[in-house]
Each structure stands twice: as structure tokens, then as C-alpha cells.
Design a protein around this motif. Structure first.
Motif, mmCIF file in Angstrom:
data_model
loop_
_atom_site.group_PDB
_atom_site.id
_atom_site.type_symbol
_atom_site.label_atom_id
_atom_site.label_comp_id
_atom_site.label_asym_id
_atom_site.label_seq_id
_atom_site.Cartn_x
_atom_site.Cartn_y
_atom_site.Cartn_z
ATOM 1 N N HIS A 64 -1.408 2.607 -9.256
ATOM 2 C CA HIS A 64 -1.502 0.864 -9.928
ATOM 3 C C HIS A 64 -1.275 1.817 -10.969
ATOM 4 C CE1 HIS A 64 -3.991 -0.719 -6.171
ATOM 5 N NE2 HIS A 64 -4.179 0.465 -6.035
ATOM 6 N N HIS A 70 -15.068 1.878 -4.310
ATOM 7 C CA HIS A 70 -13.710 2.944 -4.247
ATOM 8 C C HIS A 70 -14.089 4.038 -4.586
ATOM 9 C CE1 HIS A 70 -10.003 3.474 -3.266
ATOM 10 N NE2 HIS A 70 -9.305 3.527 -4.368
ATOM 11 N N ALA A 100 -6.318 -2.433 3.605
ATOM 12 C CA ALA A 100 -5.159 -1.339 3.059
ATOM 13 C C ALA A 100 -4.886 -1.332 4.667
ATOM 14 C CB ALA A 100 -6.041 -0.280 2.363
ATOM 15 N N ASP A 134 -8.604 -1.880 -5.802
ATOM 16 C CA ASP A 134 -8.916 -1.161 -4.190
ATOM 17 C C ASP A 134 -10.243 -1.305 -3.905
ATOM 18 O OD1 ASP A 134 -6.306 -0.625 -4.162
ATOM 19 O OD2 ASP A 134 -6.309 1.310 -3.878
ATOM 20 N N GLU A 194 -7.875 -6.601 -1.494
ATOM 21 C CA GLU A 194 -7.598 -6.280 -0.208
ATOM 22 C C GLU A 194 -7.159 -5.416 0.997
ATOM 23 O OE1 GLU A 194 -8.216 -2.103 0.635
ATOM 24 O OE2 GLU A 194 -8.953 -1.737 -1.297
ATOM 25 N N HIS A 248 -11.584 1.642 1.487
ATOM 26 C CA HIS A 248 -10.897 0.364 1.402
ATOM 27 C C HIS A 248 -11.169 -0.568 2.623
ATOM 28 C CE1 HIS A 248 -6.956 1.510 -1.048
ATOM 29 N NE2 HIS A 248 -7.363 2.958 -0.517
ATOM 30 N N GLY A 298 1.303 -1.292 -0.218
ATOM 31 C CA GLY A 298 0.090 0.058 -0.233
ATOM 32 C C GLY A 298 1.292 1.387 0.074
ATOM 33 N N THR A 334 1.063 -1.538 -6.437
ATOM 34 C CA THR A 334 0.233 -3.352 -7.363
ATOM 35 C C THR A 334 0.484 -3.174 -8.614
ATOM 36 O OG1 THR A 334 -1.633 -2.803 -5.272
ATOM 37 C CG2 THR A 334 -1.929 -3.478 -7.906
ATOM 38 N N HIS A 377 -2.254 -4.786 -0.311
ATOM 39 C CA HIS A 377 -1.839 -3.069 -0.272
ATOM 40 C C HIS A 377 -2.177 -3.136 1.289
ATOM 41 C CE1 HIS A 377 -3.688 0.444 -1.090
ATOM 42 N NE2 HIS A 377 -3.961 0.293 -2.629
#
Ligand code: ZN
Length: 261
Positions: A65, A145, A191, A166, A189, A205, A17, A26, A228
């Protein structure tokens, strides 16, 4: 999980992350021609491997990303025989065009080296749509997200690898997975630790508590790998996840991990 000449090989190039010594953001490589996301993890690939990339699938526009994409194109454009196809949601591709390939942040490789034979071509891939490349099929799946985002379900010869990208709590990702006969590997994920649950909710997240609440929506029992994780909080997140799911084996994803399916 099957191993062998058939099927596919997925290598984790980066799954952190954030940044810091030994950490990469990622990116996953499917066989030798497909990247899913282009975080800092792609920077470790040898030049010869970078030159073989034919397709990039973006989960969303966030820099962790996408930051490697402009650098990838600049590195390989003069040896390409056909454009690199960049797939993603319409909003994701629009953001990349407007905010990265805008001649200010970076040259527009959709027009370079010339408009007739550019280095980069875009392919809109909305949730629910699939792209088949050889014996691999990638389905984009809506997730939740802070910007429009997708996860990807990658299938080859009946074996299924799922990557959330994400996301915070949602229904769509789990529903899509339940539509498959099996899921072998789930990279999901998580995070933030539980103490940052409020930030996780704002930024959309997962934290261990919300992920543990959502996982029962999945009818399959794949290998579960957490990705992440926030740098510095990895052990805390992982311990909280194990405590929340004592009956399931959850593993912490690391750069360099390889899945043969
Ligand atoms: Zn993001």
C-alpha cells in the motif's frame, strides 16, 4: 449512483493482493489530486497526472500500500509548488518515516529539496477525524489489521464511497458506515479463500466466511466490490463469496474500474 459534472470520480489504479503480469497492488485515485494508498498501481499514471497529486491518504504502512510513495516523491519533487500532504494514522506515518524515508531505504523528502520547502508533509489523521478538500470529505475509520490501519469513507455532495483498506472482522468500520445516511459503493477486502481462514485470522484479513458473517452489520445495501484478492485465488474467493451471499450482488473489483458518484 449519480453521474455528472458535480460529485467525484474514483479510479481503481490497483486492487490485487499481489503482483504478476496485469496485476497491481492497492491504489485509488479520487478526481485528479488525491491518492488513497500508493501501491504499484500508481506506476501506470502518466507523469503529468503524477505531478497533479496533492494529497495521499494511507490506510496502513504495509508495502503493498506504500511502495509507490517514495518513488512518486522522487519523480515529482522538482516540479512541486507546495508539499504533497501524506495523511494517515500516527503509527502509519511514524512507520513510513522510520522505515522508508530514513536516508537508507530512501532519502527523506520531508527535508528535500530543502527543509523550508519540502516535497512531503505529514498530517496525522486518527480514526473518526475528517479532512475536507473542496467538496470531498474523507473520514478515517479504525479497522482490524495486523498493524494500525484505517479505512476511508469518502463523501461528496451526499454520495458515499467506502474503502475498507486491509481488515479482518471488526465492528468499527460497519458502525461508522451506519452513521451515514447512505453508502453508494463499498470496496471491501477479501484477501484469502476459506481454506486459508487460519492465515486470514492471523494476518487479520477477511475470507468469504468471515466477511459474510460481518456484512449483516451494515444497514445499507451499497454496490459491493471485492478487493485485495490473493493472486491465483481470485476465482475461488469470488465463487465462495457468491455462494455465501446468494441474495446480494457482489462484484469483483479490477484495475481500471471507474466510479462516478
Ligand atoms: Zn496489510
Amino acid at each position: 449512483m449519480r453521474c455528472g459534472a458535480d460529485g467525484m470520480r474514483i479510479k481503481i489504479l490497483g486492487c490485487s493482493g499481489g503482483i504478476g503480469a496485469g496485476l497491481r497492488t492497492t491504489s485509488l485515485m479520487v478526481d485528479e489530486d488525491i491518492l488513497v494508498d500508493t501501491g504499484t498501481g500508481i506506476g501506470d499514471l502518466p507523469l503529468a497526472v503524477l505531478r497533479r497529486v496533492r494529497h495521499v491518504f494511507l490506510t496502513h504502512s504495509h508495502l503493498d500500500h506504500t511502495c509507490g510513495l517514495p518513488l512518486l516523491l522522487d519523480t515529482v519533487f522538482d516540479t512541486l509548488k507546495s508539499p504533497i500532504m501524506v495523511h494517515g494514522r500516527e503509527e502509519t506515518l511514524a512507520a513510513v518515516r522510520k522505515h522508508i524515508f530514513n536516508w537508507v531505504m530512501w532519502p527523506d523528502f520531508a527535508e528535500l529539496p530543502n527543509r523550508e520547502a519540502p516535497a512531503l508533509q505529514y498530517g496525522i489523521l486518527e480514526p473518526g477525524a475528517r479532512v475536507t478538500l473542496g467538496d470531498r470529505t474523507l473520514e478515517a475509520v479504525a479497522v482490524n489489521h495486523s498493524v494500525p490501519a484505517a479505512g476511508y469513507i469518502i463523501e461528496a455532495d451526499g454520495a458515499v464511497f467506502a474503502f475498507s483498506g486491509d481488515t479482518g472482522p471488526n465492528e468499527s468500520f460497519w458502525r461508522a458506515l451506519n452513521g451515514y445516511a447512505q453508502v453508494n459503493v463499498l470496496v471491501i477486502e477479501c484477501a484469502f479463500p476459506n481454506r486459508n481462514a487460519e492465515i486470514a485470522e492471523l494476518a487479520r484479513h477477511y475470507c468469504p466466511r468471515t466477511l459474510a458473517t460481518d456484512l449483516p452489520k451494515l444497514r445499507h445495501t451499497p454496490e459491493i466490490w471485492l478487493t485485495h484478492l490473493k493472486p491465483g485465488a481470485e476465482e475461488e474467493i469470488f465463487a465462495e463469496m457468491q455462494a455465501a451471499l446468494p441474495d446480494r450482488r457482489v462484484q469483483r473489483l479490477r484495475g481500471g474500474e471507474v466510479f462516478e458518484l
